[in-house]
Design a protein around this motif. Structure first.
Motif, PDB file in Angstrom:
ATOM      1  N   GLU A 132      45.763  47.121  48.474  1.00  0.00           N
ATOM      2  CA  GLU A 132      43.985  46.708  48.507  1.00  0.00           C
ATOM      3  C   GLU A 132      44.315  45.472  47.205  1.00  0.00           C
ATOM      4  OE1 GLU A 132      41.681  48.152  49.835  1.00  0.00           O
ATOM      5  OE2 GLU A 132      42.495  48.857  51.682  1.00  0.00           O
ATOM      6  N   LEU A 133      45.120  45.645  46.536  1.00  0.00           N
ATOM      7  CA  LEU A 133      45.232  44.643  45.421  1.00  0.00           C
ATOM      8  C   LEU A 133      45.513  43.134  45.737  1.00  0.00           C
ATOM      9  CD1 LEU A 133      46.876  46.270  42.367  1.00  0.00           C
ATOM     10  CD2 LEU A 133      44.301  45.639  42.762  1.00  0.00           C
ATOM     11  N   SER A 134      45.980  43.169  46.658  1.00  0.00           N
ATOM     12  CA  SER A 134      46.383  41.874  48.072  1.00  0.00           C
ATOM     13  C   SER A 134      44.904  41.123  48.651  1.00  0.00           C
ATOM     14  CB  SER A 134      47.309  41.826  48.995  1.00  0.00           C
ATOM     15  OG  SER A 134      47.377  42.735  50.125  1.00  0.00           O
ATOM     16  N   LYS A 135      44.171  42.135  48.450  1.00  0.00           N
ATOM     17  CA  LYS A 135      42.989  41.318  49.136  1.00  0.00           C
ATOM     18  C   LYS A 135      42.558  40.555  48.825  1.00  0.00           C
ATOM     19  CE  LYS A 135      41.862  45.514  53.059  1.00  0.00           C
ATOM     20  NZ  LYS A 135      41.223  46.662  53.169  1.00  0.00           N
ATOM     21  N   VAL A 136      42.327  41.060  47.563  1.00  0.00           N
ATOM     22  CA  VAL A 136      41.855  40.392  46.076  1.00  0.00           C
ATOM     23  C   VAL A 136      42.377  39.750  45.904  1.00  0.00           C
ATOM     24  CG1 VAL A 136      40.516  40.210  43.829  1.00  0.00           C
ATOM     25  CG2 VAL A 136      40.482  42.548  45.226  1.00  0.00           C
ATOM     26  N   TRP A 137      43.695  39.260  45.755  1.00  0.00           N
ATOM     27  CA  TRP A 137      44.818  38.043  45.451  1.00  0.00           C
ATOM     28  C   TRP A 137      44.227  37.317  47.055  1.00  0.00           C
ATOM     29  CZ3 TRP A 137      47.532  36.426  41.990  1.00  0.00           C
ATOM     30  CH2 TRP A 137      48.929  35.498  43.034  1.00  0.00           C
ATOM     31  N   PHE A 138      44.542  37.625  48.088  1.00  0.00           N
ATOM     32  CA  PHE A 138      44.205  36.703  49.188  1.00  0.00           C
ATOM     33  C   PHE A 138      43.367  35.940  49.495  1.00  0.00           C
ATOM     34  CE2 PHE A 138      49.098  38.193  49.853  1.00  0.00           C
ATOM     35  CZ  PHE A 138      49.203  36.960  49.852  1.00  0.00           C
ATOM     36  N   ASN A 139      42.022  36.720  48.525  1.00  0.00           N
ATOM     37  CA  ASN A 139      40.821  37.021  49.120  1.00  0.00           C
ATOM     38  C   ASN A 139      39.999  36.913  50.594  1.00  0.00           C
ATOM     39  OD1 ASN A 139      38.275  36.265  48.242  1.00  0.00           O
ATOM     40  ND2 ASN A 139      38.025  34.344  48.599  1.00  0.00           N
ATOM     41  N   MET A 144      56.689  35.710  42.330  1.00  0.00           N
ATOM     42  CA  MET A 144      55.512  35.056  43.068  1.00  0.00           C
ATOM     43  C   MET A 144      53.702  35.315  41.843  1.00  0.00           C
ATOM     44  SD  MET A 144      53.032  35.933  46.869  1.00  0.00           S
ATOM     45  CE  MET A 144      52.275  37.162  46.399  1.00  0.00           C
ATOM     46  N   LYS A 145      53.741  35.946  41.337  1.00  0.00           N
ATOM     47  CA  LYS A 145      52.577  36.077  40.756  1.00  0.00           C
ATOM     48  C   LYS A 145      52.726  34.575  40.026  1.00  0.00           C
ATOM     49  CE  LYS A 145      49.520  40.540  41.377  1.00  0.00           C
ATOM     50  NZ  LYS A 145      49.065  41.647  40.490  1.00  0.00           N
ATOM     51  N   ARG A 146      53.985  34.984  39.319  1.00  0.00           N
ATOM     52  CA  ARG A 146      54.148  34.265  37.975  1.00  0.00           C
ATOM     53  C   ARG A 146      54.135  32.201  39.028  1.00  0.00           C
ATOM     54  NH1 ARG A 146      57.927  37.328  36.649  1.00  0.00           N
ATOM     55  NH2 ARG A 146      60.173  36.374  37.061  1.00  0.00           N
ATOM     56  N   ALA A 147      54.811  31.967  40.028  1.00  0.00           N
ATOM     57  CA  ALA A 147      54.783  30.955  40.658  1.00  0.00           C
ATOM     58  C   ALA A 147      53.584  30.486  40.657  1.00  0.00           C
ATOM     59  CB  ALA A 147      55.242  30.961  42.236  1.00  0.00           C
ATOM     60  N   MET A 148      52.821  31.591  40.894  1.00  0.00           N
ATOM     61  CA  MET A 148      51.583  30.637  41.875  1.00  0.00           C
ATOM     62  C   MET A 148      50.164  31.622  40.803  1.00  0.00           C
ATOM     63  SD  MET A 148      51.689  29.982  44.809  1.00  0.00           S
ATOM     64  CE  MET A 148      52.299  30.312  46.264  1.00  0.00           C
ATOM     65  N   ALA A 149      50.468  30.831  39.386  1.00  0.00           N
ATOM     66  CA  ALA A 149      49.246  31.038  38.015  1.00  0.00           C
ATOM     67  C   ALA A 149      49.308  29.740  38.050  1.00  0.00           C
ATOM     68  CB  ALA A 149      50.061  31.750  36.482  1.00  0.00           C
ATOM     69  N   PRO A 150      48.092  29.675  36.946  1.00  0.00           N
ATOM     70  CA  PRO A 150      47.056  28.252  37.153  1.00  0.00           C
ATOM     71  C   PRO A 150      48.136  27.479  36.953  1.00  0.00           C
ATOM     72  CG  PRO A 150      45.768  29.816  36.393  1.00  0.00           C
ATOM     73  CD  PRO A 150      47.135  30.926  36.987  1.00  0.00           C
ATOM     74  N   ARG A 164      47.272  26.016  43.471  1.00  0.00           N
ATOM     75  CA  ARG A 164      47.070  27.283  44.453  1.00  0.00           C
ATOM     76  C   ARG A 164      47.663  27.022  45.651  1.00  0.00           C
ATOM     77  NH1 ARG A 164      45.852  33.728  44.786  1.00  0.00           N
ATOM     78  NH2 ARG A 164      47.752  33.884  47.151  1.00  0.00           N
ATOM     79  N   ALA A 165      46.327  25.905  46.267  1.00  0.00           N
ATOM     80  CA  ALA A 165      46.248  25.249  47.503  1.00  0.00           C
ATOM     81  C   ALA A 165      48.266  24.380  47.682  1.00  0.00           C
ATOM     82  CB  ALA A 165      45.485  24.944  47.720  1.00  0.00           C
ATOM     83  N   GLU A 166      48.140  23.809  46.719  1.00  0.00           N
ATOM     84  CA  GLU A 166      49.374  22.933  47.013  1.00  0.00           C
ATOM     85  C   GLU A 166      50.923  23.870  46.598  1.00  0.00           C
ATOM     86  OE1 GLU A 166      47.329  18.906  44.382  1.00  0.00           O
ATOM     87  OE2 GLU A 166      48.357  20.287  43.140  1.00  0.00           O
ATOM     88  N   LYS A 167      50.260  24.941  45.762  1.00  0.00           N
ATOM     89  CA  LYS A 167      51.617  25.872  46.009  1.00  0.00           C
ATOM     90  C   LYS A 167      51.890  26.512  47.089  1.00  0.00           C
ATOM     91  CE  LYS A 167      51.518  26.383  40.721  1.00  0.00           C
ATOM     92  NZ  LYS A 167      51.102  27.389  40.159  1.00  0.00           N
ATOM     93  N   GLU A 168      50.866  26.663  47.454  1.00  0.00           N
ATOM     94  CA  GLU A 168      51.456  27.412  48.567  1.00  0.00           C
ATOM     95  C   GLU A 168      51.644  26.353  50.103  1.00  0.00           C
ATOM     96  OE1 GLU A 168      50.511  30.495  50.126  1.00  0.00           O
ATOM     97  OE2 GLU A 168      49.186  31.941  48.379  1.00  0.00           O
ATOM     98  N   MET A 169      51.296  24.948  50.077  1.00  0.00           N
ATOM     99  CA  MET A 169      51.564  23.866  50.880  1.00  0.00           C
ATOM    100  C   MET A 169      52.640  24.088  50.805  1.00  0.00           C
ATOM    101  SD  MET A 169      51.306  22.104  53.468  1.00  0.00           S
ATOM    102  CE  MET A 169      48.941  22.266  53.046  1.00  0.00           C
ATOM    103  N   VAL A 170      53.401  23.615  49.464  1.00  0.00           N
ATOM    104  CA  VAL A 170      54.937  23.935  48.923  1.00  0.00           C
ATOM    105  C   VAL A 170      55.724  24.841  49.517  1.00  0.00           C
ATOM    106  CG1 VAL A 170      56.925  23.636  47.526  1.00  0.00           C
ATOM    107  CG2 VAL A 170      54.989  22.140  47.509  1.00  0.00           C
ATOM    108  N   ALA A 171      55.183  25.775  49.842  1.00  0.00           N
ATOM    109  CA  ALA A 171      55.846  27.325  50.649  1.00  0.00           C
ATOM    110  C   ALA A 171      56.042  27.048  51.362  1.00  0.00           C
ATOM    111  CB  ALA A 171      54.854  28.218  49.653  1.00  0.00           C
ATOM    112  N   ALA A 172      55.006  26.731  52.582  1.00  0.00           N
ATOM    113  CA  ALA A 172      55.447  27.099  54.440  1.00  0.00           C
ATOM    114  C   ALA A 172      56.142  25.323  54.374  1.00  0.00           C
ATOM    115  CB  ALA A 172      53.064  26.794  54.437  1.00  0.00           C
ATOM    116  N   VAL A 173      56.140  24.582  53.778  1.00  0.00           N
ATOM    117  CA  VAL A 173      56.789  23.540  53.953  1.00  0.00           C
ATOM    118  C   VAL A 173      58.836  23.922  54.092  1.00  0.00           C
ATOM    119  CG1 VAL A 173      57.760  21.563  53.488  1.00  0.00           C
ATOM    120  CG2 VAL A 173      55.146  21.573  53.660  1.00  0.00           C
TER     121      VAL A 173
END
Length: 84
Positions: free
Chosen positions: A21-28, A55-61, A66-75
């Motif tokens: 349920e918390l992940s719904k908030v995390w991922f919006n 993961m929370k530490r890595a995605m922290a401000p 966060r979008a740039e970090k997600e892109m790196v993770a996807a690549v």
């Protein structure tokens, strides 16, 4: 290729379902089912817990959005031929 059976969210203990349920908030995003990787990690709390905290530490401000970090993770996942 090894595979893992993705369990339905209802098969997890209450603590894991609360995290879903918390992940719904995390991922919006209002998932019908939690993301596959979240379900895999939640099945083994001794492994999934530390991974989730990292993961929370890595995605922290920070310097990158966060979008740039997600892109790196996807690549990186693509380079590693990972389906997630």
């Amino acid at each position: 290729m090894p595979t893992v059976r993705l369990r339905h969210a209802s098969e997890y203990p209450e603590m894991a379902r609360n995290l879903f349920e918390l992940s719904k908030v995390w991922f919006n995003y209002d998932f019908d089912e939690p993301p596959a990787m979240s379900r895999v990690m939640a099945w083994d709390p001794a492994f999934g817990g530390p991974h989730g905290r990292a993961m929370k530490r890595a995605m922290a401000p920070g310097e990158f959005t966060r979008a740039e970090k997600e892109m790196v993770a996807a690549v990186v996942s693509g380079v590693n031929a990972c389906n997630y």
